[in-house]
Scaffold this motif. Sequence first.
Motif, PDB file in Angstrom:
ATOM      1  N   SER A 630      92.849  88.007  39.888  1.00 32.93           N
ATOM      2  CA  SER A 630      92.348  88.186  38.530  1.00 32.93           C
ATOM      3  C   SER A 630      93.230  89.160  37.744  1.00 32.93           C
ATOM      4  O   SER A 630      93.561  88.917  36.566  1.00 32.93           O
ATOM      5  CB  SER A 630      90.905  88.687  38.564  1.00 32.93           C
ATOM      6  OG  SER A 630      90.401  88.895  37.262  1.00 32.93           O
ATOM      7  N   VAL A 631      93.629  90.251  38.386  1.00 35.82           N
ATOM      8  CA  VAL A 631      94.512  91.231  37.744  1.00 35.82           C
ATOM      9  C   VAL A 631      95.839  90.570  37.358  1.00 35.82           C
ATOM     10  O   VAL A 631      96.364  90.767  36.242  1.00 35.82           O
ATOM     11  CB  VAL A 631      94.752  92.437  38.674  1.00 35.82           C
ATOM     12  CG1 VAL A 631      95.845  93.346  38.116  1.00 35.82           C
ATOM     13  CG2 VAL A 631      93.475  93.219  38.880  1.00 35.82           C
ATOM     14  N   VAL A 632      96.393  89.784  38.269  1.00 30.93           N
ATOM     15  CA  VAL A 632      97.663  89.101  38.003  1.00 30.93           C
ATOM     16  C   VAL A 632      97.513  88.126  36.840  1.00 30.93           C
ATOM     17  O   VAL A 632      98.375  88.047  35.946  1.00 30.93           O
ATOM     18  CB  VAL A 632      98.153  88.378  39.274  1.00 30.93           C
ATOM     19  CG1 VAL A 632      99.321  87.450  38.954  1.00 30.93           C
ATOM     20  CG2 VAL A 632      98.563  89.388  40.335  1.00 30.93           C
ATOM     21  N   ALA A 633      96.405  87.368  36.831  1.00 29.07           N
ATOM     22  CA  ALA A 633      96.181  86.404  35.744  1.00 29.07           C
ATOM     23  C   ALA A 633      96.094  87.109  34.401  1.00 29.07           C
ATOM     24  O   ALA A 633      96.683  86.662  33.403  1.00 29.07           O
ATOM     25  CB  ALA A 633      94.909  85.602  36.015  1.00 29.07           C
ATOM     26  N   ILE A 634      95.366  88.228  34.359  1.00 30.12           N
ATOM     27  CA  ILE A 634      95.236  88.998  33.119  1.00 30.12           C
ATOM     28  C   ILE A 634      96.616  89.470  32.649  1.00 30.12           C
ATOM     29  O   ILE A 634      96.948  89.424  31.451  1.00 30.12           O
ATOM     30  CB  ILE A 634      94.302  90.207  33.331  1.00 30.12           C
ATOM     31  CG1 ILE A 634      92.853  89.730  33.586  1.00 30.12           C
ATOM     32  CG2 ILE A 634      94.348  91.151  32.142  1.00 30.12           C
ATOM     33  CD1 ILE A 634      92.164  89.157  32.395  1.00 30.12           C
ATOM     34  N   ALA A 691      98.682  85.230  44.713  1.00 34.67           N
ATOM     35  CA  ALA A 691      98.867  86.397  43.848  1.00 34.67           C
ATOM     36  C   ALA A 691     100.258  87.010  44.039  1.00 34.67           C
ATOM     37  O   ALA A 691     100.941  87.379  43.064  1.00 34.67           O
ATOM     38  CB  ALA A 691      97.783  87.435  44.128  1.00 34.67           C
ATOM     39  N   LEU A 692     100.709  87.118  45.300  1.00 39.49           N
ATOM     40  CA  LEU A 692     102.030  87.693  45.568  1.00 39.49           C
ATOM     41  C   LEU A 692     103.154  86.791  45.086  1.00 39.49           C
ATOM     42  O   LEU A 692     104.214  87.266  44.658  1.00 39.49           O
ATOM     43  CB  LEU A 692     102.184  87.962  47.067  1.00 39.49           C
ATOM     44  CG  LEU A 692     101.602  89.281  47.577  1.00 39.49           C
ATOM     45  CD1 LEU A 692     101.612  89.327  49.094  1.00 39.49           C
ATOM     46  CD2 LEU A 692     102.387  90.471  47.006  1.00 39.49           C
ATOM     47  N   THR A 693     102.927  85.499  45.144  1.00 35.77           N
ATOM     48  CA  THR A 693     103.937  84.565  44.640  1.00 35.77           C
ATOM     49  C   THR A 693     104.112  84.725  43.131  1.00 35.77           C
ATOM     50  O   THR A 693     105.238  84.686  42.602  1.00 35.77           O
ATOM     51  CB  THR A 693     103.537  83.117  44.975  1.00 35.77           C
ATOM     52  OG1 THR A 693     103.416  82.975  46.393  1.00 35.77           O
ATOM     53  CG2 THR A 693     104.573  82.125  44.461  1.00 35.77           C
ATOM     54  N   LEU A 694     102.980  84.911  42.447  1.00 32.40           N
ATOM     55  CA  LEU A 694     103.033  85.086  41.001  1.00 32.40           C
ATOM     56  C   LEU A 694     103.596  86.459  40.616  1.00 32.40           C
ATOM     57  O   LEU A 694     104.307  86.580  39.602  1.00 32.40           O
ATOM     58  CB  LEU A 694     101.634  84.917  40.405  1.00 32.40           C
ATOM     59  CG  LEU A 694     101.034  83.504  40.500  1.00 32.40           C
ATOM     60  CD1 LEU A 694      99.585  83.507  40.013  1.00 32.40           C
ATOM     61  CD2 LEU A 694     101.860  82.522  39.661  1.00 32.40           C
TER      62      LEU A 694
END
Length: 873
Positions: A630-634, A691-694
């Motif tokens: 969620s943090v990464v998406a934000i 998440a790590l890939t992003l």
Amino acid sequence: MTNLSLVATSTGMAASDIALEATGLTKQYGPVLALRDFSLTLRAGEVRALVGENGSGKSTFVGMVSGTVIPTRGSLRVGQTRLTRHRPVESQSVGALTVFQDGSLLPSLSVAQNLYIGTPADQRPKYGKIDEWASQRLSEYDMDLDARLKVSQLASGDRQLLEIVRAVMARPRVLMLDESTSALDSAGVDRVLDLMRAAASGGAAVLFVTHRLSEVFRVADEVTILRDGRFVGDYFVSEVSPEDIVELMAGTKVDMEFPTRSPLDSRSADVLRAEQLTGCGFGPIDLSLKAGEIVGIAGADGNGQEDLLRGLATLGVTAGSVTLEGKNLTNYRAAASAGIVFLSGDRKNESLFQALTIRENLTAGVLRTLSLGGVVRLGAERSFVQQKIRDFGIRLGKSSDLPSSLSGGNQQKIAISRALATGPRVFLVDEPTQGVDVRSRMDIYRMLRACANDGNAVVFVSSDASELAGLADRILVMSRGRIIEDMPGMGSDEESIVGAFAVESRVDAEWEEPGPGSGVASASQRVDTGEPVNAVPPIGAGETAEPPPKAVMRGRWWRNEETVRLGVLALLIVAISAVAALQNASFLSELSLRNVLTISTPLAAVAIAQYFVLLIGGIDVSVGATMSLSVVAISYLVQAENVFGSFMFAFAVSIALGLLVGLVNAWLVERMKLSAVIATIATLGIVAGVALTLRPTPGGTLPYELISALTRSVGPVPIAVVAMVIVVIVGDIVLRRTGFGIRVRAVGLNGHFANRLGIRASMVRAGAYLLCGALAAIGGVFLASQVGIGDATVGDTYTLLAIAAPVIGGASLLGGRGTLAGALLGSVLLALLLTLATTLRISQGANLIFVGVVTLLALLTFVIRPPKSRSSR
């Protein structure tokens, strides 16, 4: 065997008269055919007995009609409706209700709550009125029970009666009772038979499974017989004898005589002596057992028989002594080592190892004799198991199956076989033939007699007066926890045994302090009313009890364990804050308090998320990774030129991702039947990897305007915390004060029972995982506002904290317990503890020790029990 005429089939019967029609039902478990091409037609107003030996397919058929067993082939109709989904909710929706052999009451819920969730929706009151409604309905059936009592406080007989009353009061089209009288005394059996007649006279078709043939002849119009999963025939009860039925069930003649017994030699040595033995529900009692003696314990249900049996094994003893051949026994380990074997009547929880195979259960007590150098000899083990299966006639598929795959009677045979294989010096057994067919019952009698003939002592509790009269050398009759009569077994009959405790039962109403588990609520169980306890009048007595006064119905807050736990947590938070303030005066400043509450915001969100999964008996260890995603998406989706517009889109995407994670978890746990821990660990890895890939390295700084908006406060309290408090209050009201909430809790307390009650347990559990994923994503949004940058590992520290916070607040890893308020307070407590290293200027190691100690103190609230009223002391 006499010539018997089969009952005429339903050809020509009016369709409106047919309540249940089964055609060609077959159920196959691997190579085992549990039921083969079975057809049955029940008419409205009929009472039909279904009999057969253990493993003959009776419970399998009942399971098919109730919706808990899916047939391999065949069809079922209730009235004019064909059952196709084979789920309990479908069967109940057309009026087919079942009282199962092992019950479906939830002990942690009250009598009223159990009645409520087991009653069809169109017959339920508003949830706020369930106590008055339940009291009124119980009074209609002459059951004098406080509707606010937890079911765990009731005697076993009252629990069974309550379950039957719950089914009857729903006015079913088809009422099925599977061994529902197995644990009842003679008075309880009379009441159940009356309830069957009342249901049939009201237009229901009643089908009951029983091994007590006397009940068949007392209440049934017809009897259907099964043998080895096959239909034998339907017979009018008036045209068959008990011997005929047993022969038809077994396919051969069966010796129905009790084993021969001889008068005891008065010079026989005492094997066991109990002096002034006292425990919860019995005593003080003096008792001696002689070598070669079988002693039966009788009494009206709930008068201390089972408690005394446990006491002889040194279980639950508060005073007095037990000696075995002169050796004083102080605990059960010493008793077991000396040769005392206790076998509980609770097969599921105490008598069998449910997680071990049938073979392992049979050999658990004799592994030393089957081993060489500490290694089990496979040949000796195989021969031993096969011999026990033959001796007891245990019907099973494979010895590597679990006990749960067997009928109740076959499970009982395994338990008794294992106990007797140890060669006990004193064998204590509760209801040895409960749920066991006639032929196996006779085998058990002979084995108990053989144990006694070898110079040992046998003590058994039984609700079957004919069993007591035929097997026991001596019969001890109990009332109100004391032995009131010691009568010889030889020469006694059912009437004399029942009469001995029936007279005493009539004075129970004047007894002010009944022991735990008595047939009526004790003075300590009624909430400070001071009123006398009334004996339960028989069905049809003509008078109905008035609903309990409101003073009875209200509990007191300090008697509520969850309220006490919340109070303790609040006091811990205040105490720690006070200590911190003494060490650092700035701790209670507005800025400091705001920082603590801000830190607790994402933790509270994810703790609330985890609580919903814990409530239904699951666990989700992927919540930390979901927060990180969620943090990464934000960090990717929020644009500086359109902060709040892009944030709303990012917020929606985050929730969608959380729902997707929850959906995957629900599919793995509910559809694929994986362990919740294993499934969510797998999901954790996948989500963390995405998440790590992003974001392989932190990046994507959030705009200041967004961070400021998400962390805005009213005084020292962040607006997000205020919103969460509102959510928690509303959520707890829904979960504690509505029918929906109680059904959700029921799934967590016992999903199997909840499913039997027509609750869509699988859907409730799936919904909890979806909600958990969405709330964890929202927690990630709050976390993003604190870290201000896209970091794929920032949620890792919340994985364990998300479990610890609701557990500290009262949630149970087993499900069904706790509150949202507890999860919130647990989060605040953990956030407070995590800030102490900076506030008190202590080392990180000392802080971790302090966190552990305080967390342990909070968890100790689990063992706090509300204070007892003076009347219970």
